[in-house]
Motif scaffolding. Structure first.
Motif, short mmCIF file in Angstrom:
data_model
loop_
_atom_site.label_atom_id
_atom_site.label_comp_id
_atom_site.label_asym_id
_atom_site.label_seq_id
_atom_site.Cartn_x
_atom_site.Cartn_y
_atom_site.Cartn_z
N LYS A 216 0.99 -1.17 -0.07
CA LYS A 216 0.03 -0.05 0.00
C LYS A 216 0.80 1.21 0.07
CE LYS A 216 -3.83 2.28 2.59
NZ LYS A 216 -3.16 3.37 2.91
N GLU A 217 1.87 1.03 0.84
CA GLU A 217 2.72 2.25 0.87
C GLU A 217 3.48 2.67 -0.32
OE1 GLU A 217 3.81 2.57 5.71
OE2 GLU A 217 4.89 1.33 4.52
N VAL A 218 4.12 1.44 -1.00
CA VAL A 218 4.75 1.75 -2.27
C VAL A 218 3.77 2.14 -3.53
CG1 VAL A 218 5.97 0.49 -4.06
CG2 VAL A 218 6.49 -0.01 -1.83
N ARG A 219 2.55 1.67 -3.25
CA ARG A 219 1.59 2.05 -4.45
C ARG A 219 1.31 3.56 -4.09
NH1 ARG A 219 -1.52 -2.19 -6.83
NH2 ARG A 219 -2.74 -0.87 -7.73
N GLU A 220 1.00 4.08 -2.88
CA GLU A 220 0.99 5.50 -2.69
C GLU A 220 2.11 6.32 -3.24
OE1 GLU A 220 0.08 5.53 1.36
OE2 GLU A 220 -2.14 4.82 1.19
N LEU A 221 3.26 5.86 -2.86
CA LEU A 221 4.37 6.43 -3.29
C LEU A 221 4.49 6.59 -4.75
CD1 LEU A 221 7.25 7.81 -2.94
CD2 LEU A 221 8.07 5.72 -2.43
N ALA A 222 4.32 5.45 -5.40
CA ALA A 222 4.31 5.44 -7.03
C ALA A 222 3.44 6.21 -7.55
CB ALA A 222 4.16 3.93 -7.53
N ARG A 223 2.09 6.23 -6.98
CA ARG A 223 1.07 7.12 -7.70
C ARG A 223 1.49 8.68 -7.18
NH1 ARG A 223 -3.18 6.40 -3.90
NH2 ARG A 223 -3.04 4.28 -4.60
N ALA A 224 2.17 9.09 -6.46
CA ALA A 224 2.55 10.67 -6.07
C ALA A 224 3.62 10.84 -7.22
CB ALA A 224 2.96 10.81 -4.77
N SER A 225 4.45 10.07 -7.27
CA SER A 225 5.56 10.05 -8.45
C SER A 225 5.19 10.29 -9.77
CB SER A 225 6.63 9.09 -8.14
OG SER A 225 7.61 8.97 -9.11
N ILE A 226 4.20 9.24 -9.98
CA ILE A 226 3.59 9.06 -11.62
C ILE A 226 3.00 10.45 -11.66
CG2 ILE A 226 1.99 8.07 -12.93
CD1 ILE A 226 2.66 5.48 -11.59
N ASP A 227 1.97 10.96 -10.72
CA ASP A 227 1.30 12.22 -10.87
C ASP A 227 2.20 13.36 -11.02
OD1 ASP A 227 -1.16 10.83 -10.72
OD2 ASP A 227 -1.40 11.35 -8.54
N TYR A 228 3.49 13.49 -10.31
CA TYR A 228 4.27 14.46 -10.53
C TYR A 228 5.16 14.48 -11.80
CZ TYR A 228 8.64 17.17 -9.82
OH TYR A 228 9.53 18.23 -9.85
N ASN A 229 5.62 13.27 -12.08
CA ASN A 229 6.40 13.08 -13.46
C ASN A 229 5.59 13.01 -14.68
OD1 ASN A 229 9.36 12.66 -12.62
ND2 ASN A 229 8.18 11.71 -11.12
N LEU A 230 4.29 12.95 -14.71
CA LEU A 230 3.46 13.28 -16.01
C LEU A 230 3.19 14.59 -16.11
CD1 LEU A 230 0.50 10.50 -15.50
CD2 LEU A 230 2.40 10.44 -17.17
N GLN A 231 3.51 15.54 -14.93
CA GLN A 231 3.43 16.90 -15.57
C GLN A 231 4.98 17.68 -15.51
OE1 GLN A 231 0.58 18.34 -15.85
NE2 GLN A 231 -0.37 16.23 -15.61
N ASP A 232 5.79 16.74 -15.15
CA ASP A 232 7.19 17.51 -15.15
C ASP A 232 7.73 17.46 -16.39
OD1 ASP A 232 9.42 18.54 -14.09
OD2 ASP A 232 10.60 16.58 -13.69
N ALA A 233 8.49 18.66 -16.81
CA ALA A 233 9.11 18.61 -18.25
C ALA A 233 10.02 17.70 -18.54
CB ALA A 233 9.84 19.86 -18.36
N ILE A 234 9.80 17.03 -19.93
CA ILE A 234 10.69 16.24 -20.32
C ILE A 234 12.06 16.85 -20.78
CG2 ILE A 234 11.14 14.62 -22.41
CD1 ILE A 234 8.25 14.55 -22.39
#
Length: 436
Positions: A216-234
């Motif tokens: 659960k904690e890894v999934r929550e961390l992954a979700r936060a990271s994915i959300d951030y990186n989908l918006q971050d500049a390439i």
């Protein structure tokens, strides 16, 4: 009266025919169904063109037509299945690498200082890293030197950051040289290990940093990271450890890629395969809980059932807490380990191999070449050398033939999107290229 009599005679003939078991339905109805009266495919059964190279789109659609539910030979009890790599194949950039940077930047760890130092040293040879990873003074770096520096950094953070045992906020901690050294040197260590030692050493290393967490904690961390990186500049950026805190390893720096994107074409292909009676699986070298979050959470557009994700595994205790130890009896899902994993969990289930395989790197060449049942292999073109480069040459030689077994699909590393050609554009470049 003549007409009525003729109708009666025709009806009587039909009745006799049916009574005699001579109904034409077994043949005639099937012929009709497979000809003019067959319903047109629904939009979901047709692969959208989007930014596929046209020849690739045509080849994949032909595979779907030949082996999917609209094919005469389709057997629901012998369903065809496809296997996709995840990072840089199903999505742009690496979900595990971007998560590492996010984890470091936000200090998401569940280990004590001693546990952290132990985790980063697991199975790492004591040899110097390759010369390209020398410190800024030109001196070699090795695990015992940099682990001593990181141990000191982590002890400071553990004592002072309120997310651990201290009182300082994350913003206050970010201003300290210990934080800056910790982030830069840990991220550098990942690149140095991967660039120096074999994949069976380097691939599991990064996932040991999840030790102490639950799924659960890894999934929550992954979700936060994915959300951030989908918006971050390439792009790319350089992390450097502070000059005022050289430690034993000295000052180091590392270039990292930023940003993450979903490939809309792959999202659509997943769905199109499924709507046409194919089963779809992922076989990834990232951590299983991380890939599940990206591949299975409907918000990210792939909606793959969690049980269809095969990826790197770690031991867990009775309470589900992740341990810094690779799961016993499981192959690492990289290189030949992908083939072994597919054989263990899928070939044993279906009795045959995947009909379609997609990958992008040397770690995928085994599963792209090991299965005799595979009709079509897709290579997302990263303009790489090595084994995948050789396979890319094979794919390139088949362009325009109409019967290629391997397809090259171009992408633009500046936008994180497919291109409607087999040629790709590297990050920072504008020229399209077919091969390295």
């Amino acid at each position: 009266m003549k007409t009525t009599k003729k109708v009666v005679l025709i009806l009587a003939a039909v009745f006799v025919s049916l009574s005699a078991g001579c109904s034409p339905s077994a043949t005639t109805q099937q012929e009709v169904k497979t000809q003019a009266e067959q319903p047109a495919p629904s939009p979901s059964q047709q692969l959208a063109l989007m930014h596929w190279a046209p020849a690739n789109h045509k080849a994949i659609q032909a595979l779907i037509d030949d082996y999917g539910i609209r094919s005469k030979s389709y057997n629901k009890d012998k369903r065809p299945y496809a296997v996709f790599d995840w990072d840089n194949t199903s999505a742009f950039n690496d979900v595990q690498e971007t998560l590492l940077t996010y984890q470091l930047t936000n200090l998401h760890f569940k280990m004590t200082p001693d546990q952290f130092v132990s985790a980063i040293k697991i199975n790492i040879p004591k040899d110097n890293f390759k010369q390209e990873f020398n410190n800024k003074a030109g001196k070699p770096v090795r695990i015992d030197l940099i682990s001593e520096d990181l141990g000191a950094d982590y002890k400071y953070l553990y004592k002072n950051y309120k997310g651990f045992k201290g009182t300082k906020s994350l913003e206050e901690i970010k201003a300290t040289p210990q934080y800056q050294d910790f982030v830069a040197k840990t991220r550098y260590l990942y690149e140095a290990i991967g660039g120096t030692f074999s994949p069976d050493v380097s691939y599991p290393w990064v996932i040991y940093l999840f030790a102490g967490m639950t799924e659960k904690e890894v999934r929550e961390l992954a979700r936060a990271s994915i959300d951030y990186n989908l918006q971050d500049a390439i792009g790319e950026k350089t992390l450097a450890s502070p000059g005022g805190l050289p430690g034993k390893a000295g000052v180091v720096e590392v270039k990292i890629k930023t940003g993450l994107r979903a490939f809309a074409e792959q999202q659509n292909l997943y769905k199109t395969f499924i709507d046409n009676g194919f089963d779809v699986y992922v076989c990834s070298a990232s951590f299983v809980d991380v890939v599940k979050e990206f591949a299975s959470n409907p918000k990210y557009g792939y909606s793959l059932p969690e049980e269809r994700v095969l990826a790197m595994e770690l031991e867990r205790d009775a309470a589900g807490v992740i341990q810094p130890e690779y799961r016993k009896g499981y192959d690492q899902t990289q290189g030949k380990g992908k083939t072994k994993t597919i054989e263990r969990f899928l070939v044993s289930k279906y009795g045959y191999g995947p009909i379609f395989v997609a990958g992008d790197s040397d770690g995928d060449t085994a599963m792209l070449t090991d299965f005799k049942d595979m009709k079509l292999g897709l290579i997302v073109n990263r303009l790489k050398g090595g084994d995948i480069g050789e396979l890319s040459k094979t794919a390139a030689s088949g362009i325009g033939t109409g019967n290629a077994k391997y397809l090259l699909q171009g992408r633009d590393d500046n936008t994180g999107a497919f291109r409607n050609t087999e040629k790709s554009v590297s990050l920072g470049a504008s020229e399209e290229k077919l091969l390295k």
